[in-house]
Scaffold this motif. Structure first.
Motif, PDB file in Angstrom:
ATOM      1  N   ASP A 103       0.866  -1.003  -0.288  1.00  0.00           N
ATOM      2  CA  ASP A 103      -0.475   0.035  -0.062  1.00  0.00           C
ATOM      3  C   ASP A 103       1.381   1.035  -0.260  1.00  0.00           C
ATOM      4  O   ASP A 103       2.385   0.641   0.243  1.00  0.00           O
ATOM      5  CB  ASP A 103      -1.035   0.053   1.339  1.00  0.00           C
ATOM      6  N   GLU A 104       0.218   2.263  -0.118  1.00  0.00           N
ATOM      7  CA  GLU A 104       0.543   3.684   0.090  1.00  0.00           C
ATOM      8  C   GLU A 104       1.649   3.738   1.250  1.00  0.00           C
ATOM      9  O   GLU A 104       3.204   4.049   0.863  1.00  0.00           O
ATOM     10  CB  GLU A 104      -0.032   4.653   0.158  1.00  0.00           C
ATOM     11  N   ALA A 105       1.751   3.136   2.312  1.00  0.00           N
ATOM     12  CA  ALA A 105       2.715   3.430   3.297  1.00  0.00           C
ATOM     13  C   ALA A 105       3.610   2.733   2.544  1.00  0.00           C
ATOM     14  O   ALA A 105       4.803   3.160   3.766  1.00  0.00           O
ATOM     15  CB  ALA A 105       1.426   2.722   5.356  1.00  0.00           C
ATOM     16  N   ALA A 106       3.787   1.567   2.188  1.00  0.00           N
ATOM     17  CA  ALA A 106       4.539   0.595   1.955  1.00  0.00           C
ATOM     18  C   ALA A 106       5.963   0.880   1.337  1.00  0.00           C
ATOM     19  O   ALA A 106       6.548   1.249   1.461  1.00  0.00           O
ATOM     20  CB  ALA A 106       4.055  -1.459   1.701  1.00  0.00           C
ATOM     21  N   VAL A 107       5.395   1.609   0.193  1.00  0.00           N
ATOM     22  CA  VAL A 107       5.483   2.659  -1.056  1.00  0.00           C
ATOM     23  C   VAL A 107       6.786   4.185  -0.360  1.00  0.00           C
ATOM     24  O   VAL A 107       7.433   4.164  -0.696  1.00  0.00           O
ATOM     25  CB  VAL A 107       5.056   3.025  -2.484  1.00  0.00           C
ATOM     26  N   GLU A 108       6.172   5.270   0.879  1.00  0.00           N
ATOM     27  CA  GLU A 108       6.529   5.499   1.861  1.00  0.00           C
ATOM     28  C   GLU A 108       7.952   4.936   2.464  1.00  0.00           C
ATOM     29  O   GLU A 108       8.866   5.491   2.456  1.00  0.00           O
ATOM     30  CB  GLU A 108       5.437   5.770   2.190  1.00  0.00           C
ATOM     31  N   ARG A 109       7.827   3.888   2.742  1.00  0.00           N
ATOM     32  CA  ARG A 109       8.802   3.397   3.761  1.00  0.00           C
ATOM     33  C   ARG A 109       9.987   2.919   2.993  1.00  0.00           C
ATOM     34  O   ARG A 109      10.994   2.685   3.087  1.00  0.00           O
ATOM     35  CB  ARG A 109       8.987   1.912   4.702  1.00  0.00           C
ATOM     36  N   MET A 110       9.614   2.700   1.833  1.00  0.00           N
ATOM     37  CA  MET A 110      10.918   2.679   0.227  1.00  0.00           C
ATOM     38  C   MET A 110      11.557   3.276   0.389  1.00  0.00           C
ATOM     39  O   MET A 110      12.362   2.991  -0.510  1.00  0.00           O
ATOM     40  CB  MET A 110       9.708   1.416  -0.509  1.00  0.00           C
ATOM     41  N   GLN A 111      11.539   4.701  -0.106  1.00  0.00           N
ATOM     42  CA  GLN A 111      12.019   5.746  -0.251  1.00  0.00           C
ATOM     43  C   GLN A 111      13.203   5.611   1.052  1.00  0.00           C
ATOM     44  O   GLN A 111      13.180   5.837   1.702  1.00  0.00           O
ATOM     45  CB  GLN A 111      11.080   7.108  -0.198  1.00  0.00           C
ATOM     46  N   PRO A 112      14.149   6.274   0.295  1.00  0.00           N
ATOM     47  CA  PRO A 112      15.283   6.457   0.844  1.00  0.00           C
ATOM     48  C   PRO A 112      14.900   7.345   2.247  1.00  0.00           C
ATOM     49  O   PRO A 112      14.096   8.214   1.710  1.00  0.00           O
ATOM     50  CB  PRO A 112      16.463   7.001  -0.217  1.00  0.00           C
ATOM     51  N   GLU A 113      15.900   7.189   3.483  1.00  0.00           N
ATOM     52  CA  GLU A 113      16.339   7.632   4.293  1.00  0.00           C
ATOM     53  C   GLU A 113      17.629   8.036   4.138  1.00  0.00           C
ATOM     54  O   GLU A 113      18.227   8.501   3.688  1.00  0.00           O
ATOM     55  CB  GLU A 113      15.676   6.807   5.602  1.00  0.00           C
ATOM     56  N   PHE A 114      17.128  10.164   4.813  1.00  0.00           N
ATOM     57  CA  PHE A 114      18.460  11.237   4.853  1.00  0.00           C
ATOM     58  C   PHE A 114      18.024  11.551   6.224  1.00  0.00           C
ATOM     59  O   PHE A 114      17.171  11.888   6.639  1.00  0.00           O
ATOM     60  CB  PHE A 114      17.938  12.239   4.522  1.00  0.00           C
ATOM     61  N   SER A 115      19.692  11.870   6.273  1.00  0.00           N
ATOM     62  CA  SER A 115      19.326  12.869   7.651  1.00  0.00           C
ATOM     63  C   SER A 115      20.743  13.717   7.283  1.00  0.00           C
ATOM     64  O   SER A 115      21.581  13.287   7.263  1.00  0.00           O
ATOM     65  CB  SER A 115      20.443  11.875   8.761  1.00  0.00           C
ATOM     66  N   GLY A 116      20.526  14.840   7.534  1.00  0.00           N
ATOM     67  CA  GLY A 116      21.351  16.311   7.284  1.00  0.00           C
ATOM     68  C   GLY A 116      22.201  16.372   5.997  1.00  0.00           C
ATOM     69  O   GLY A 116      22.760  16.733   5.414  1.00  0.00           O
ATOM     70  N   GLY A 117      20.647  15.790   5.384  1.00  0.00           N
ATOM     71  CA  GLY A 117      20.964  16.314   3.135  1.00  0.00           C
ATOM     72  C   GLY A 117      21.719  14.594   2.933  1.00  0.00           C
ATOM     73  O   GLY A 117      21.781  14.505   1.846  1.00  0.00           O
ATOM     74  N   MET A 118      21.758  14.228   4.026  1.00  0.00           N
ATOM     75  CA  MET A 118      22.681  12.332   3.482  1.00  0.00           C
ATOM     76  C   MET A 118      21.964  11.495   3.747  1.00  0.00           C
ATOM     77  O   MET A 118      20.936  10.772   4.571  1.00  0.00           O
ATOM     78  CB  MET A 118      24.357  12.214   3.853  1.00  0.00           C
TER      79      MET A 118
END
Lengths: 201, 96
Positions: A103-118
């Motif tokens: 579902d949409e939430a799962a797609v969201e979880r599969m987006q890359p995560e960033f911290s401080g732009g990295m």
């Protein structure tokens, strides 16, 4: 015996839109021969059911014929045809209540995560030998695409598999070019994540 | 600890140097791949990619994903589907 004009046309020839709009049977036959493979692939990606896709494709051609007077010429004829097919496929999917595995939430979880732009996670380039040797690679990608929610599956199908231009896809789906691009980017990143677990091992 | 400090300092260093962050590069990845970025922005991205291994690897995976999806295009229709469709349409007075 030599025949002239539309009846001698071959699949791949440009469509005679004037003849189509005039309800010319031969022109419509050419349309069916020319567009069936791609239209079937697109509809089948939406419904994930070959029998249903075949039936929906026939219904698409019939509805197109019955609604020729609603074609305004603002889009290409095939764009208009695909819009009908995709709408029918989505309607069928809704009726069957078959949900996509993700579902949409799962797609969201599969987006890359960033911290401080990295990036939080470090990506490793996929080994080309491993990619080439990966057994049943196509099946793996097929399954990954089939897991995506419908909105994402459709844009990947139209843009990346069928290589249809963003503007045309936007017309087919009746959304803005920007919406197509946002969905496609998110879909590609979700697919990347799904494939990574098989390829990086 | 060093990594944590780098993350804290990274936005300020980038601002001083006028270079995009990995997150900014990611948000324009599609434009970069489609070559629709203006020359100046594209050059800034190229510079970032030149010294950021993570972004380079991510870009390569992103491009491989597109290639793999493209390979999924089947060319075969179920047998007789076109003929069945034409017969279906003929029954309804569309084709002769």
């Amino acid at each position: 015996m030599a025949t002239k004009g539309k009846s001698t046309s071959q699949p791949g020839d440009p469509l005679d839109v004037e003849a189509l709009l005039a309800g010319d049977g031969a022109a419509f036959e050419q349309l069916v021969r020319q567009e069936s493979p791609r239209l079937f692939r697109v509809i089948n990606r939406v419904v994930n059911d070959e029998d249903e896709a075949a039936s929906l494709m026939q219904e698409t051609f019939l509805q197109a014929y019955q609604r020729l007077d609603t074609f305004r010429g603002e889009a290409k004829f095939t764009t208009w045809l695909y819009a009908i097919g995709i709408n029918l496929a989505r309607g069928s999917l809704r009726k069957s209540r078959r949900l996509s595995p993700l579902d949409e939430a799962a797609v969201e979880r599969m987006q890359p995560e960033f911290s401080g732009g990295m990036y939080v996670d470090h990506a490793e380039t996929w080994n080309p030998h491993r990619l080439a040797e990966l057994s049943q690679r196509r099946e793996l990608v097929h399954q990954a695409i089939a897991q995506l929610p419908e909105d994402y599956r459709v844009v990947v199908t139209l843009r990346d598999i069928e290589e249809i231009r963003t503007e045309e896809v936007a017309r087919m789906l009746d959304v803005s070019n920007g919406a197509v691009r946002v969905r496609l980017h998110r879909a590609r990143q979700a697919l990347r994540k799904l494939l990574d677990s098989h390829i990086s091992n | 600890m060093k990594k944590h400090l780098m993350r804290m300092a990274a936005p300020m260093i980038r601002r001083l140097m006028g270079t995009p962050s990995c997150q900014e590069v990611n948000s324009f990845l599609m434009d970069y791949v489609d070559e629709t970025l203006d020359a100046e922005t594209s050059e800034r991205y190229r510079k970032h990619l030149g010294r950021c291994g993570t972004c380079t690897s991510y870009l390569e995976q992103y491009q491989d994903t597109i290639k793999l999806a493209r390979e999924c295009r089947d060319s075969e229709l179920p047998s007789d589907l076109v003929e069945h469709t034409l017969a279906f349409l003929k029954d309804r007075g569309v084709t002769s």
